[in-house]
Design a protein around this motif. Sequence first.
Motif, short mmCIF file in Angstrom:
data_model
loop_
_atom_site.label_atom_id
_atom_site.label_comp_id
_atom_site.label_asym_id
_atom_site.label_seq_id
_atom_site.Cartn_x
_atom_site.Cartn_y
_atom_site.Cartn_z
N VAL A 114 0.84 -1.20 0.00
CA VAL A 114 0.00 0.00 0.00
C VAL A 114 0.87 1.25 0.00
N GLY A 115 1.97 1.23 0.78
CA GLY A 115 2.88 2.37 0.82
C GLY A 115 3.52 2.65 -0.51
N LEU A 116 3.98 1.60 -1.20
CA LEU A 116 4.59 1.78 -2.52
C LEU A 116 3.58 2.33 -3.53
N ILE A 117 2.38 1.79 -3.51
CA ILE A 117 1.36 2.25 -4.46
C ILE A 117 0.95 3.68 -4.15
N ALA A 118 0.81 4.02 -2.87
CA ALA A 118 0.45 5.38 -2.48
C ALA A 118 1.53 6.36 -2.94
N ALA A 119 2.79 5.98 -2.79
CA ALA A 119 3.90 6.84 -3.23
C ALA A 119 3.87 7.03 -4.74
N THR A 120 3.58 5.96 -5.46
CA THR A 120 3.52 6.02 -6.92
C THR A 120 2.42 6.95 -7.40
N MET A 146 18.92 14.63 -3.16
CA MET A 146 18.92 13.96 -4.46
C MET A 146 18.91 14.96 -5.61
N THR A 147 18.15 16.04 -5.47
CA THR A 147 18.12 17.04 -6.54
C THR A 147 19.48 17.75 -6.61
N ALA A 148 20.12 17.96 -5.46
CA ALA A 148 21.44 18.59 -5.45
C ALA A 148 22.48 17.71 -6.12
N GLN A 149 22.24 16.40 -6.10
CA GLN A 149 23.15 15.45 -6.75
C GLN A 149 22.85 15.30 -8.25
N GLY A 150 21.86 16.02 -8.72
CA GLY A 150 21.53 15.99 -10.14
C GLY A 150 20.58 14.89 -10.56
N ASN A 151 19.91 14.24 -9.60
CA ASN A 151 18.93 13.21 -9.94
C ASN A 151 17.69 13.83 -10.58
N PRO A 152 17.00 13.09 -11.43
CA PRO A 152 15.77 13.62 -12.05
C PRO A 152 14.73 13.99 -10.99
N TRP A 154 11.53 13.57 -10.93
CA TRP A 154 10.55 12.52 -10.64
C TRP A 154 11.12 11.47 -9.69
N LEU A 155 12.42 11.15 -9.84
CA LEU A 155 13.05 10.15 -8.99
C LEU A 155 13.20 10.68 -7.56
N ALA A 156 13.63 11.94 -7.43
CA ALA A 156 13.78 12.54 -6.11
C ALA A 156 12.43 12.65 -5.42
#
Length: 200
Positions: A114-120, A146-152, A154-156
């Motif tokens: 449920v947690g994974l689906i809610a996050a998605t 994560m954004t400071a590290q240059g991650n996309p 959506w991923l962050a």
Amino acid sequence: MVRTGLWSFRFSTAALVLIPAAVGINYIGKLFVELLKLPLWVDSIGTVLSSMLAGPIIGALVGIVNNVIYGFTTSPVSFVYAITSAVIGLVTGIMAYKGWISNIGKALVLGFVVGLIAATVSTPLNISFWEGTTGNVWGDALFAWMTAQGNPLWLASFADSVVVDVPDKMVTVLISFLIFRNLPEKVLTMYDTKQEIERL
């Protein structure tokens, strides 16, 4: 209609009483977390418990009503997250019907799913309305790193949601499971709790 399967249900007096009661439980959980400054939400216990008792349709309705009330009383953006709340109710109700509340181990797996689906479901909403953040201190700290590290983005944003939603929903489902397990048989029969769920 008489409830005969997963998607059929009846608006019995018990079910109608359950909806506002479950919304109230959600509010109490939210208030409790805000007062204690906890890093989780714990505002879906009523949604999850109603799904266990009365199935995915009632659970989804509780989630929607809950967010509509939040929208009128706290923030209009809560209306949009009714989608997430409805999905939480649906997934919990479906998995409960399939036997995923027969013991504590399965209940924890249910909470994880449920947690994974809610996050998605929440991630695109968070990006649209909050630039990817959730408003949770832990999750937003990870998002900033994560954004400071240059991650996309959506991923962050997804990571931000996951680190909050997964433990939150596992705790929520565990609390709901313990309540459900200790309800009198008389209460369970009031909600026509599905016979296929092996009652512990």
